[in-house]
Design a protein around this motif. Structure first.
Motif, mmCIF file in Angstrom:
data_model
loop_
_atom_site.group_PDB
_atom_site.id
_atom_site.type_symbol
_atom_site.label_atom_id
_atom_site.label_comp_id
_atom_site.label_asym_id
_atom_site.label_seq_id
_atom_site.Cartn_x
_atom_site.Cartn_y
_atom_site.Cartn_z
ATOM 1 N N ALA A 199 0.834 -1.200 0.000
ATOM 2 C CA ALA A 199 0.000 0.000 0.000
ATOM 3 C C ALA A 199 0.873 1.257 0.000
ATOM 4 O O ALA A 199 0.533 2.274 -0.589
ATOM 5 C CB ALA A 199 -0.929 -0.001 1.208
ATOM 6 N N ILE A 200 2.018 1.169 0.651
ATOM 7 C CA ILE A 200 2.936 2.300 0.720
ATOM 8 C C ILE A 200 3.828 2.357 -0.520
ATOM 9 O O ILE A 200 4.034 3.425 -1.094
ATOM 10 C CB ILE A 200 3.811 2.213 1.994
ATOM 11 N N PHE A 201 4.352 1.195 -0.922
ATOM 12 C CA PHE A 201 5.319 1.110 -2.032
ATOM 13 C C PHE A 201 4.791 0.166 -3.111
ATOM 14 O O PHE A 201 5.097 -1.032 -3.097
ATOM 15 C CB PHE A 201 6.681 0.598 -1.533
ATOM 16 N N ARG B 268 5.016 8.277 -3.401
ATOM 17 C CA ARG B 268 4.699 9.635 -3.873
ATOM 18 C C ARG B 268 5.904 10.317 -4.513
ATOM 19 O O ARG B 268 6.257 11.451 -4.191
ATOM 20 C CB ARG B 268 4.131 10.464 -2.735
ATOM 21 N N GLY B 269 6.563 9.577 -5.415
ATOM 22 C CA GLY B 269 7.685 10.125 -6.157
ATOM 23 C C GLY B 269 9.011 10.103 -5.414
ATOM 24 O O GLY B 269 10.044 10.459 -5.972
ATOM 25 N N GLN C 199 14.126 9.198 5.093
ATOM 26 C CA GLN C 199 13.986 9.219 3.635
ATOM 27 C C GLN C 199 12.603 9.714 3.193
ATOM 28 O O GLN C 199 12.487 10.431 2.208
ATOM 29 C CB GLN C 199 14.227 7.821 3.059
ATOM 30 N N LEU C 200 11.565 9.313 3.929
ATOM 31 C CA LEU C 200 10.207 9.733 3.569
ATOM 32 C C LEU C 200 9.940 11.174 3.975
ATOM 33 O O LEU C 200 9.142 11.862 3.344
ATOM 34 C CB LEU C 200 9.169 8.842 4.247
ATOM 35 N N ALA D 198 -1.695 3.943 -1.758
ATOM 36 C CA ALA D 198 -0.645 4.767 -1.143
ATOM 37 C C ALA D 198 -0.830 6.239 -1.457
ATOM 38 O O ALA D 198 -0.387 7.097 -0.730
ATOM 39 C CB ALA D 198 0.725 4.298 -1.621
ATOM 40 N N SER D 199 -1.521 6.552 -2.524
ATOM 41 C CA SER D 199 -1.616 7.946 -2.936
ATOM 42 C C SER D 199 -2.718 8.698 -2.214
ATOM 43 O O SER D 199 -2.827 9.901 -2.343
ATOM 44 C CB SER D 199 -1.877 8.015 -4.443
#
Length: 161
Positions: free
Chosen positions: A69-71, A99-100, A133-134, A157-158
């Motif tokens: 869901a995140i990646f 998210r980029g 990192q996030l 995730a978006s």
């Protein structure tokens, strides 16, 4: 014809355990191959991921689903493995984009085998580096979404984070 010794049998068993631990990380965890999960994990499997715990095949789906869901482009590469007795230690690197923002997460999983299948995993990863990192804001939002049940295998995730 060469004689099978106890050491030869043990070595073959350990080679198979190492290969199965690798498949579990690279196929089940990274690709969400839940058909393979049935062949690799016991039905009473226990998964300890940092401070979280998941149980059984449903727990595998939940744990893997959170990361996907995140990646959505999640990849895991097993970098190194050590096998002793019924345990396989795998050092791995996860790569993904949220998210980029591309992230890399290093971790170690210790898998305990019983009857040729993974019975229990203990995974530790550098979540502080992942937060770095996030970015603190994104990580806090993801943590809140998880705590309130809005980050699930079916979540995108978006959505708003």
């Amino acid at each position: 014809m060469p004689r099978m010794t106890e050491a030869t049998v043990r070595s073959a068993e350990q080679d198979e355990q190492s290969a199965n631990a690798r498949r579990a990380l690279e196929r089940v965890c990274a690709r969400g191959d839940f058909e393979a999960a049935r062949d690799l994990y016991r039905s009473d499997f226990i998964d300890h991921v940092n401070r979280m715990e998941f149980r059984g095949h449903a727990g595998i789906r939940e744990s893997v689903g959170i990361y996907h869901a995140i990646f959505p482009d999640l990849r895991i590469a097993v970098e190194d493995q050590l096998t002793e007795g019924d345990r396989v230690t795998s050092r791995w690197t996860m790569h993904g984009t949220y998210r980029g923002r591309r992230v890399t997460l290093a971790g170690i999983t210790i898998s305990r085998f019983a009857d040729g299948m993974i019975a229990e995993d203990w995974t530790a990863s550098d979540t502080l580096d992942l937060v770095r990192q996030l970015g603190l804001r994104r990580a806090a939002i993801l943590g809140l979404r998880y705590a309130t049940g809005r980050l699930s295998p079916n979540a995108k995730a978006s959505s708003r984070a």
